[in-house]
Write a protein that holds these residues in place. Structure first.
Motif, PDB file in Angstrom:
ATOM      1  N   MET A   4       0.830  -1.186   0.000  1.00 24.16           N
ATOM      2  CA  MET A   4       0.000   0.000   0.000  1.00 24.16           C
ATOM      3  C   MET A   4       0.874   1.249   0.000  1.00 24.16           C
ATOM      4  SD  MET A   4      -3.222   0.940   2.414  1.00 24.16           S
ATOM      5  CE  MET A   4      -2.292   1.114   3.899  1.00 24.16           C
ATOM      6  N   PHE A   5       1.954   1.227   0.757  1.00 24.07           N
ATOM      7  CA  PHE A   5       2.853   2.378   0.771  1.00 24.07           C
ATOM      8  C   PHE A   5       3.403   2.637  -0.636  1.00 24.07           C
ATOM      9  CE2 PHE A   5       3.232   0.966   5.240  1.00 24.07           C
ATOM     10  CZ  PHE A   5       2.927   2.146   5.882  1.00 24.07           C
ATOM     11  N   ALA A   6       3.772   1.575  -1.327  1.00 26.85           N
ATOM     12  CA  ALA A   6       4.341   1.721  -2.666  1.00 26.85           C
ATOM     13  C   ALA A   6       3.293   2.175  -3.669  1.00 26.85           C
ATOM     14  CB  ALA A   6       4.965   0.394  -3.108  1.00 26.85           C
ATOM     15  N   VAL A   7       2.095   1.634  -3.587  1.00 28.51           N
ATOM     16  CA  VAL A   7       1.033   1.979  -4.532  1.00 28.51           C
ATOM     17  C   VAL A   7       0.684   3.454  -4.441  1.00 28.51           C
ATOM     18  CG1 VAL A   7      -1.419   1.630  -5.043  1.00 28.51           C
ATOM     19  CG2 VAL A   7       0.048  -0.329  -4.625  1.00 28.51           C
ATOM     20  N   MET A   8       0.660   3.990  -3.231  1.00 29.05           N
ATOM     21  CA  MET A   8       0.273   5.384  -3.056  1.00 29.05           C
ATOM     22  C   MET A   8       1.455   6.339  -3.218  1.00 29.05           C
ATOM     23  SD  MET A   8      -2.747   5.143  -0.316  1.00 29.05           S
ATOM     24  CE  MET A   8      -3.588   6.528  -1.015  1.00 29.05           C
ATOM     25  N   ASN A   9       2.651   5.765  -3.387  1.00 28.35           N
ATOM     26  CA  ASN A   9       3.843   6.554  -3.671  1.00 28.35           C
ATOM     27  C   ASN A   9       4.040   7.705  -2.687  1.00 28.35           C
ATOM     28  OD1 ASN A   9       6.174   7.072  -5.081  1.00 28.35           O
ATOM     29  ND2 ASN A   9       5.189   8.456  -6.522  1.00 28.35           N
ATOM     30  N   VAL A  10       3.905   7.390  -1.399  1.00 32.04           N
ATOM     31  CA  VAL A  10       4.042   8.426  -0.388  1.00 32.04           C
ATOM     32  C   VAL A  10       5.272   8.228   0.486  1.00 32.04           C
ATOM     33  CG1 VAL A  10       1.580   8.873  -0.255  1.00 32.04           C
ATOM     34  CG2 VAL A  10       2.582   7.164   1.240  1.00 32.04           C
ATOM     35  N   LYS A  15      13.522   2.799   7.586  1.00 33.27           N
ATOM     36  CA  LYS A  15      12.307   3.512   7.956  1.00 33.27           C
ATOM     37  C   LYS A  15      11.074   2.778   7.433  1.00 33.27           C
ATOM     38  CE  LYS A  15       9.937   7.946   7.523  1.00 33.27           C
ATOM     39  NZ  LYS A  15       9.943   9.269   6.895  1.00 33.27           N
ATOM     40  N   LEU A  16      11.144   2.301   6.203  1.00 32.97           N
ATOM     41  CA  LEU A  16      10.026   1.555   5.630  1.00 32.97           C
ATOM     42  C   LEU A  16       9.739   0.295   6.443  1.00 32.97           C
ATOM     43  CD1 LEU A  16       7.909   1.023   3.443  1.00 32.97           C
ATOM     44  CD2 LEU A  16       9.719  -0.071   2.094  1.00 32.97           C
ATOM     45  N   LYS A  17      10.780  -0.435   6.802  1.00 30.80           N
ATOM     46  CA  LYS A  17      10.601  -1.659   7.592  1.00 30.80           C
ATOM     47  C   LYS A  17       9.964  -1.357   8.943  1.00 30.80           C
ATOM     48  CE  LYS A  17      14.273  -4.289   5.404  1.00 30.80           C
ATOM     49  NZ  LYS A  17      15.586  -4.914   5.538  1.00 30.80           N
ATOM     50  N   LEU A  18      10.361  -0.271   9.574  1.00 31.42           N
ATOM     51  CA  LEU A  18       9.761   0.105  10.857  1.00 31.42           C
ATOM     52  C   LEU A  18       8.291   0.469  10.702  1.00 31.42           C
ATOM     53  CD1 LEU A  18      12.590   2.220  12.531  1.00 31.42           C
ATOM     54  CD2 LEU A  18      11.696   0.016  13.303  1.00 31.42           C
ATOM     55  N   GLN A  19       7.964   1.218   9.648  1.00 31.26           N
ATOM     56  CA  GLN A  19       6.571   1.589   9.409  1.00 31.26           C
ATOM     57  C   GLN A  19       5.713   0.358   9.149  1.00 31.26           C
ATOM     58  OE1 GLN A  19       7.176   4.559   6.248  1.00 31.26           O
ATOM     59  NE2 GLN A  19       6.062   5.987   7.550  1.00 31.26           N
ATOM     60  N   VAL A  20       6.195  -0.513   8.288  1.00 28.29           N
ATOM     61  CA  VAL A  20       5.432  -1.718   7.956  1.00 28.29           C
ATOM     62  C   VAL A  20       5.289  -2.604   9.196  1.00 28.29           C
ATOM     63  CG1 VAL A  20       5.456  -3.841   6.586  1.00 28.29           C
ATOM     64  CG2 VAL A  20       6.009  -1.655   5.515  1.00 28.29           C
ATOM     65  N   ALA A  21       6.340  -2.747   9.977  1.00 28.96           N
ATOM     66  CA  ALA A  21       6.271  -3.556  11.193  1.00 28.96           C
ATOM     67  C   ALA A  21       5.243  -2.983  12.168  1.00 28.96           C
ATOM     68  CB  ALA A  21       7.645  -3.644  11.856  1.00 28.96           C
ATOM     69  N   GLY A  22       5.217  -1.674  12.309  1.00 26.66           N
ATOM     70  CA  GLY A  22       4.248  -1.042  13.202  1.00 26.66           C
ATOM     71  C   GLY A  22       2.816  -1.272  12.747  1.00 26.66           C
ATOM     72  N   TRP A  23       2.573  -1.097  11.452  1.00 26.11           N
ATOM     73  CA  TRP A  23       1.232  -1.334  10.916  1.00 26.11           C
ATOM     74  C   TRP A  23       0.846  -2.802  11.084  1.00 26.11           C
ATOM     75  CZ3 TRP A  23      -2.057   1.649   7.256  1.00 26.11           C
ATOM     76  CH2 TRP A  23      -1.798   3.019   7.329  1.00 26.11           C
ATOM     77  N   CYS A  24       1.773  -3.709  10.805  1.00 24.71           N
ATOM     78  CA  CYS A  24       1.482  -5.143  10.933  1.00 24.71           C
ATOM     79  C   CYS A  24       1.131  -5.509  12.373  1.00 24.71           C
ATOM     80  CB  CYS A  24       2.668  -5.972  10.460  1.00 24.71           C
ATOM     81  SG  CYS A  24       2.898  -5.955   8.677  1.00 24.71           S
ATOM     82  N   GLU A  25       1.857  -4.953  13.307  1.00 24.06           N
ATOM     83  CA  GLU A  25       1.575  -5.238  14.719  1.00 24.06           C
ATOM     84  C   GLU A  25       0.175  -4.756  15.095  1.00 24.06           C
ATOM     85  OE1 GLU A  25       3.263  -4.093  19.143  1.00 24.06           O
ATOM     86  OE2 GLU A  25       4.625  -3.999  17.428  1.00 24.06           O
ATOM     87  N   ASP A  26      -0.181  -3.568  14.685  1.00 16.82           N
ATOM     88  CA  ASP A  26      -1.490  -3.013  15.040  1.00 16.82           C
ATOM     89  C   ASP A  26      -2.639  -3.663  14.275  1.00 16.82           C
ATOM     90  OD1 ASP A  26      -0.370  -1.315  16.912  1.00 16.82           O
ATOM     91  OD2 ASP A  26      -0.205   0.356  15.527  1.00 16.82           O
TER      92      ASP A  26
END
Length: 78
Positions: A1-7, A14-25
């Motif tokens: 989703m991060f890649a699709v929205m190109n944001v 940083k990407l790994k931390l963001q994805v890990a946080g979203w996955c946990e929640d």
């Protein structure tokens, strides 16, 4: 989703931390609802929503009482 929205801006760490946080929640929610909310976000918005707004969309995609029914089924299987 991060890649699709190109944001995404930043490095791999940083990407790994963001994805890990979203996955946990999002770990307690069914995958079908997460996928549906991700599709809504990718096709209906100009920018990526925050996690809390995304979770609201996931809950909407799930419909009523899905988590409660899931917990009750797990109790029966134990």
């Amino acid at each position: 989703m991060f890649a699709v929205m190109n944001v995404f801006t930043g490095g791999d760490a940083k990407l790994k931390l963001q994805v890990a946080g979203w996955c946990e929640d999002l770990g307690e929610y069914p995958l079908f609802a997460i996928r549906r909310a991700a599709k809504w976000a990718a096709t209906g918005r100009e920018k990526l929503t925050g996690l809390s707004a995304f979770i609201d969309d996931v809950r909407l995609a799930m419909g009523g009482n899905v988590l409660e029914r899931q917990r009750n089924l797990r109790k029966l299987l134990v």
